[in-house]
Design a protein around this motif. Structure first.
Motif, PDB file in Angstrom:
ATOM      1  N   PHE A  13       0.828  -1.213   0.000  1.00  0.00           N
ATOM      2  CA  PHE A  13       0.000   0.000   0.000  1.00  0.00           C
ATOM      3  C   PHE A  13       0.865   1.267   0.000  1.00  0.00           C
ATOM      4  CE2 PHE A  13      -2.266  -3.267   2.533  1.00  0.00           C
ATOM      5  CZ  PHE A  13      -3.321  -3.498   1.671  1.00  0.00           C
ATOM      6  N   LEU A  16      -0.669   4.908   0.377  1.00  0.00           N
ATOM      7  CA  LEU A  16      -1.243   5.442   1.609  1.00  0.00           C
ATOM      8  C   LEU A  16      -0.431   6.597   2.187  1.00  0.00           C
ATOM      9  CD1 LEU A  16      -2.402   2.248   3.565  1.00  0.00           C
ATOM     10  CD2 LEU A  16      -3.767   3.818   2.179  1.00  0.00           C
ATOM     11  N   TYR A 118      -9.095   7.035   1.952  1.00  0.00           N
ATOM     12  CA  TYR A 118      -9.297   5.657   2.399  1.00  0.00           C
ATOM     13  C   TYR A 118      -9.715   5.617   3.866  1.00  0.00           C
ATOM     14  CZ  TYR A 118      -6.695   4.573  -1.839  1.00  0.00           C
ATOM     15  OH  TYR A 118      -6.292   4.499  -3.140  1.00  0.00           O
ATOM     16  N   LEU A 120      -9.250   3.091   7.135  1.00  0.00           N
ATOM     17  CA  LEU A 120      -8.457   1.979   7.641  1.00  0.00           C
ATOM     18  C   LEU A 120      -9.184   1.327   8.809  1.00  0.00           C
ATOM     19  CD1 LEU A 120      -4.868   3.572   7.699  1.00  0.00           C
ATOM     20  CD2 LEU A 120      -6.093   2.539   5.787  1.00  0.00           C
ATOM     21  N   GLN A 151      -7.869  -5.185   0.902  1.00  0.00           N
ATOM     22  CA  GLN A 151      -8.439  -3.944   0.376  1.00  0.00           C
ATOM     23  C   GLN A 151      -9.753  -4.263  -0.305  1.00  0.00           C
ATOM     24  OE1 GLN A 151      -5.964  -1.628  -2.260  1.00  0.00           O
ATOM     25  NE2 GLN A 151      -7.494  -0.055  -2.560  1.00  0.00           N
ATOM     26  N   ASN A 152     -10.771  -3.533   0.061  1.00  0.00           N
ATOM     27  CA  ASN A 152     -12.085  -3.664  -0.547  1.00  0.00           C
ATOM     28  C   ASN A 152     -12.558  -2.268  -0.912  1.00  0.00           C
ATOM     29  OD1 ASN A 152     -14.588  -4.403  -1.409  1.00  0.00           O
ATOM     30  ND2 ASN A 152     -15.358  -5.053   0.582  1.00  0.00           N
ATOM     31  N   LYS A 154     -12.475   1.284  -1.009  1.00  0.00           N
ATOM     32  CA  LYS A 154     -11.773   2.317  -0.239  1.00  0.00           C
ATOM     33  C   LYS A 154     -11.482   1.889   1.195  1.00  0.00           C
ATOM     34  CE  LYS A 154     -11.708   5.581  -3.399  1.00  0.00           C
ATOM     35  NZ  LYS A 154     -10.450   6.204  -3.888  1.00  0.00           N
ATOM     36  N   ILE A 156      -9.281  -0.339   3.731  1.00  0.00           N
ATOM     37  CA  ILE A 156      -7.995  -1.032   3.776  1.00  0.00           C
ATOM     38  C   ILE A 156      -7.754  -1.552   5.193  1.00  0.00           C
ATOM     39  CG2 ILE A 156      -5.490  -0.754   3.570  1.00  0.00           C
ATOM     40  CD1 ILE A 156      -5.976   1.146   1.277  1.00  0.00           C
ATOM     41  N   ARG A 157      -7.227  -2.772   5.284  1.00  0.00           N
ATOM     42  CA  ARG A 157      -6.999  -3.440   6.564  1.00  0.00           C
ATOM     43  C   ARG A 157      -5.511  -3.789   6.693  1.00  0.00           C
ATOM     44  NH1 ARG A 157     -11.697  -5.308   3.940  1.00  0.00           N
ATOM     45  NH2 ARG A 157     -13.601  -4.727   5.078  1.00  0.00           N
TER      46      ARG A 157
END
Length: 436
Positions: A13, A16, A118, A120, A151-152, A154, A156-157
């Motif tokens: 990512f 980010l 995004y 988180l 990521q799905n 917008k 993000i994990r």
């Protein structure tokens, strides 16, 4: 853990670092550790917190904890409160599903209204295991076994590669404060039962279970990518799309040795769950249907037709006055006076205007409607019989419009003109009506 997260973010990512980020915080150990980690890595983040009002005063204590943390660290914070139980009752949802819908709807509102790039969240590897086992216990396809996406859109994990043990160790080493959710100790929810009883047993049976599980999920994701690629290629051979429907060619479909798998891949995203009924459509008679909440799948001769379910509305009736040149709703119809007849077809008719009674009326056909088909010397015929002879699908019949003059049909639009309004040598005023 800090260095491991830095490498993970740089590899997966990198965008980010220069994005406007909003971090969802519950006050629990996972989200508070993620806040600390991102600050250590110099990411600029704002916070948001949902109070679901499910644990009485404890829910408000969580909210106050987050508010005090944000104030102390001068971090912008968005707060909201939901009457989750009322929402769940109104929409007949479980409490967990209701809370999920409420928070993610709110997340996307913040993204749009506050111009964040995004959101988180602090989901981690143990959450992934629990989700895998929940889906496995309920029955799922391959996509239900690949776990929570990193990521799905917008969302993000960043913590998915990390275990709960790693997170707890980091929190202790850095004296991070957090709030303990008392509901996590209860076995009321399926997720907690899996967390408290099943996962510890799996880890006891295999001390390297976490590593094995993550490898397995990696293989599953690779398999899912292969399935997706094959599904797209076959879809292009079997399906045809227009603005509202997708038509699947059954002859092409039945040539596939595993056509049921393809149907599942193509249709599950539309909300279908009655898979045996769907597979049975392939061999059933025309007119059979299977429904999802917002879609239906119809068997029509050698086709399966997927279409949205239209909400029932009041009968739509449109009036067309004399000398109108064009109508755009609900169809595009053009009217003009001509001196002779040429180019008549199902989409273009010529009528004796002196026989018309204005205003003309345009509306959907109804059971029992009948007319005198052009060229049949005054014999009457029901529209239902016409549709059968023309081999119209259920969707085509539902979308059929009829043009009326008084209590007589002028035109079954796009299909057949009525004999009573045809022109002849004595016609003085010829009106051309065209479906554009």
């Amino acid at each position: 853990m800090l260095e491991k997260l830095k490498i993970h973010l740089n590899q997966n990512f990198p965008f980010l670092e220069n994005s406007k980020l909003l971090l969802a915080v519950s006050g629990g150990i996972d989200s508070m550790v993620l806040v600390h980690l991102l600050h250590q890595l110099n990411y600029s983040i704002d916070l948001c917190h949902c109070n679901f009002q499910l644990r009485g005063i404890e829910s408000f204590d969580d909210q106050h904890f987050i508010q005090e943390y944000a104030d102390a660290n001068e971090i912008p914070l968005f707060l909201t409160q939901f009457d989750t139980e009322a929402f769940a009752n109104d929409y007949k949802l479980s409490t967990q599903i209701a809370a999920r819908e409420l928070r993610y709807n709110w997340f996307y509102e913040l993204l749009v209204n506050e111009n964040y790039d995004y959101i988180l969240t602090a989901h981690h590897a143990d959450d992934n295991i629990e989700t895998f086992l929940i889906n496995l216990s309920r029955g799922t396809g391959l996509e239900g076994l690949v776990g929570i996406p990193a990521q799905n859109n917008k969302i993000i994990r960043p913590l998915l590669p990390f275990t709960r043990v790693e997170i707890e160790q980091y929190a202790k080493e850095n004296t991070i404060q957090w709030r303990e959710d008392s509901s996590n100790a209860s076995d009321k929810y399926l997720r907690n039962k899996i967390r408290h009883h099943l996962v510890p047993l799996l880890k006891e049976l295999n001390p390297q279970f976490m590593d094995s599980f993550q490898k397995t999920q990696s293989y599953l994701k690779e398999s899912q990518e292969l399935v997706d690629d094959a599904s797209i290629m076959v879809y292009q051979q079997v399906a045809k799309e227009d603005e509202e429907t997708i038509v699947f060619d059954l002859k092409q479909l039945l040539r596939l040795p595993n056509y049921k798998s393809y149907l599942y891949q193509w249709l599950h995203e539309f909300g279908f769950t009655a898979w045996e009924d769907i597979y049975g459509l392939v061999e059933s008679q025309s007119g059979k249907q299977v429904f999802a909440p917002n879609y239906r799948l119809l068997k029509d001769r050698e086709q399966l037709i997927l279409s949205p379910i239209l909400l029932e509305k009041e009968a739509q009736v449109y009036y067309i006055e004399k000398n109108v040149r064009e109508v755009n709703i609900p169809l595009n119809l053009a009217f003009c006076k001509v001196d002779d007849i040429s180019g008549a077809s199902n989409s273009v008719i010529f009528v004796d205007e002196d026989q018309l009674v204005y205003p003309l009326v345009l509306k959907k056909w109804e059971e029992g409607d009948s007319f005198q088909p052009f060229g049949m010397n005054g014999k009457s015929k029901k529209l239902s019989k016409l549709f059968k002879d023309e081999k119209l699908s259920l969707l085509e019949k539902e979308n059929c419009w009829v043009l009326w003059s008084g209590n007589q049909i002028v035109w079954v639009v796009g299909i057949r003109q009525d004999e009573r309004f045809r022109t002849d040598n004595s016609t003085q005023n010829i009106l051309k009506i065209a479906l554009q």
